[in-house]
Motif scaffolding. Structure first.
Motif, short mmCIF file in Angstrom:
data_model
loop_
_atom_site.label_atom_id
_atom_site.label_comp_id
_atom_site.label_asym_id
_atom_site.label_seq_id
_atom_site.Cartn_x
_atom_site.Cartn_y
_atom_site.Cartn_z
N SER A 285 0.74 -1.09 -0.11
CA SER A 285 0.13 0.06 0.09
C SER A 285 0.77 1.22 -0.10
O SER A 285 2.03 1.18 -0.14
CB SER A 285 -1.00 -0.03 1.38
N ASP A 286 0.21 2.38 0.05
CA ASP A 286 1.10 3.71 0.21
C ASP A 286 1.76 3.49 1.49
O ASP A 286 2.89 4.49 1.31
CB ASP A 286 0.18 4.87 0.04
N ASP A 287 1.48 2.78 2.35
CA ASP A 287 2.22 3.02 3.55
C ASP A 287 3.48 2.05 3.73
O ASP A 287 4.20 2.32 4.54
CB ASP A 287 1.30 2.83 4.89
N GLY A 288 3.46 1.13 2.83
CA GLY A 288 4.65 0.24 2.75
C GLY A 288 4.20 -1.19 2.42
O GLY A 288 3.16 -1.39 1.84
N HIS A 289 5.19 -2.08 2.76
CA HIS A 289 4.91 -3.54 2.23
C HIS A 289 4.93 -4.23 3.63
O HIS A 289 5.67 -4.39 4.56
CB HIS A 289 6.08 -4.00 1.42
N GLU A 290 3.62 -5.11 3.69
CA GLU A 290 3.36 -6.12 4.87
C GLU A 290 3.61 -7.51 4.28
O GLU A 290 2.89 -7.97 3.46
CB GLU A 290 2.03 -5.78 5.50
N PHE A 291 4.59 -8.38 4.87
CA PHE A 291 5.07 -9.46 4.46
C PHE A 291 4.31 -10.49 5.70
O PHE A 291 4.40 -10.21 6.90
CB PHE A 291 6.19 -9.92 4.37
N LEU A 292 3.36 -11.52 5.44
CA LEU A 292 2.81 -12.27 6.15
C LEU A 292 3.34 -13.72 6.20
O LEU A 292 3.53 -14.18 5.18
CB LEU A 292 1.35 -12.22 5.99
N THR A 293 3.48 -14.18 7.34
CA THR A 293 4.21 -15.60 7.22
C THR A 293 3.52 -16.39 8.61
O THR A 293 2.78 -15.92 9.39
CB THR A 293 5.55 -15.55 7.52
N SER A 294 3.61 -17.68 8.65
CA SER A 294 3.17 -18.42 9.78
C SER A 294 4.26 -18.23 10.94
O SER A 294 5.25 -17.58 10.82
CB SER A 294 3.31 -19.83 9.38
N MET A 295 3.59 -18.39 12.21
CA MET A 295 4.69 -18.22 13.21
C MET A 295 5.74 -19.08 13.41
O MET A 295 6.94 -18.78 13.69
CB MET A 295 3.68 -18.79 14.67
N GLU A 296 5.63 -20.31 12.76
CA GLU A 296 6.87 -21.34 12.66
C GLU A 296 7.89 -21.03 11.77
O GLU A 296 9.06 -21.23 11.67
CB GLU A 296 6.22 -22.77 12.08
N ASP A 297 7.48 -20.23 10.73
CA ASP A 297 8.23 -19.72 9.58
C ASP A 297 8.81 -18.29 9.81
O ASP A 297 9.60 -17.76 8.92
CB ASP A 297 7.84 -19.70 8.11
N PHE A 298 8.25 -17.62 10.87
CA PHE A 298 8.46 -15.90 10.86
C PHE A 298 10.00 -15.89 11.08
O PHE A 298 10.56 -15.23 10.32
CB PHE A 298 8.23 -15.70 12.30
N GLY A 299 10.84 -16.59 11.87
CA GLY A 299 12.31 -16.36 11.94
C GLY A 299 13.04 -16.39 10.63
O GLY A 299 13.77 -15.68 10.09
N SER A 300 12.83 -17.77 9.91
CA SER A 300 13.60 -17.84 8.66
C SER A 300 13.03 -16.84 7.52
O SER A 300 14.06 -16.48 6.65
CB SER A 300 13.40 -19.21 8.00
N VAL A 301 11.95 -16.64 7.55
CA VAL A 301 11.30 -15.52 6.37
C VAL A 301 11.87 -14.04 6.80
O VAL A 301 12.40 -13.48 5.94
CB VAL A 301 9.75 -15.52 6.72
N ARG A 302 11.89 -13.76 7.92
CA ARG A 302 12.61 -12.33 8.40
C ARG A 302 13.97 -12.36 7.87
O ARG A 302 14.21 -11.47 7.53
CB ARG A 302 12.15 -12.16 9.84
N ASP A 303 14.63 -13.36 8.49
CA ASP A 303 16.16 -13.38 7.95
C ASP A 303 16.44 -13.25 6.47
O ASP A 303 17.34 -12.75 5.93
CB ASP A 303 16.66 -14.69 8.58
N ALA A 304 15.61 -14.03 5.54
CA ALA A 304 15.86 -14.15 4.34
C ALA A 304 15.56 -12.62 3.52
O ALA A 304 16.25 -12.23 2.81
CB ALA A 304 14.95 -15.31 3.78
N LEU A 305 14.31 -11.95 4.22
CA LEU A 305 14.14 -10.80 3.85
C LEU A 305 15.17 -9.55 4.07
O LEU A 305 15.40 -8.92 3.36
CB LEU A 305 12.57 -10.42 4.21
#
Length: 248
Positions: free
Chosen positions: A166-186
């Protein structure tokens, strides 16, 4: 809420004054200390601590404050807190989830119940409204990080479920289990996020009229201002006019 981040609507707070800064830092410090106690005091080997530090840096919390909060855990000087979740209904029938860290459950429970009662809401049993939310990882980047297509590609590569731009930014959604790995990859691809946290995301939103909305905002602010309250989530949608009035 067209043109606004849904997450900002869920987590609506009035602009913080300088006097509120110290209270915010105290809450962030508490989360850092508890996170450091729950595992190693090294963010590289403690995902929860890493998340807490990202949140603190997003609020421009000084490095010295962050290090002191970690040292409290290392030195055993930090208080012992229970993490307690409260749920209830606010004005307009909206669902609210309140996450707390407390050293006195009876005090916190009484204060949360009193706030609900004062502003026309009702606290209820744990689980009474949380089924209306998804407990997910949310990682936010500012809009200048790239266009919608590029962010969708980054989401796929990182293993995120979706990316809402959106105009405010980009919101990436992930499961709780994958949160750490997705955050680190991003983070490896896009740099440090503006925020990264496990949140309660409503499955559907409830439009609230302005009269009920004003009372609801007062309730959310009273809850959010409480020393023991870490986060307040809701499934409410406020009008542009009311948001403009309350943030003026």
């Amino acid at each position: 809420m067209a043109g606004h981040s849904q997450f900002k609507n869920i987590m609506f707070r009035k602009g913080k004054q300088d006097k509120e800064r110290s209270k915010l830092f105290a809450k962030l410090s508490r989360e850092i200390t508890v996170a450091a106690k729950s595992g190693l005091p090294d963010p590289a080997h403690n995902p929860r601590l890493r998340t807490a530090i990202i949140a603190a840096k997003a609020e421009s919390m000084p490095k010295d404050n962050i290090e002191r909060a970690i040292q409290k855990a290392v030195g055993g000087a930090g208080e012992n807190y229970d993490e307690v979740r409260y749920e209830g209904r606010g004005p307009g029938g909206v669902a609210l989830i309140i996450e707390t860290m407390t050293d006195n459950r009876n005090r916190t429970s009484a204060d949360v119940r009193a706030a609900f009662s004062k502003y026309g809401g009702q606290m209820s049993e744990t689980g009474s409204v949380s089924f209306m939310f998804d407990h997910v990882g949310l990682i936010i980047y500012p809009p200048e990080k790239g266009g919608e297509d590029a962010m969708l590609e980054a989401a796929l590569e990182a293993g995120a479920h979706e990316c809402v731009s959106s105009d405010d930014g980009h919101e990436f959604l992930t499961s709780m289990e994958d949160f750490g790995s997705v955050r680190d990859a991003l983070e490896a691809k896009l740099g440090t996020p503006a925020s990264a946290a496990i949140v309660w995301r409503p499955q559907t939103m409830v439009a609230v009229n302005d009269e009920a909305g004003e009372t609801l905002i007062k309730l959310v602010e009273v809850l959010d201002d409480h020393d023991d309250v870490q986060n307040v989530y809701g499934n409410y949608e406020l009008s542009e006019a009311l948001l403009a009035k309350m943030t003026a």
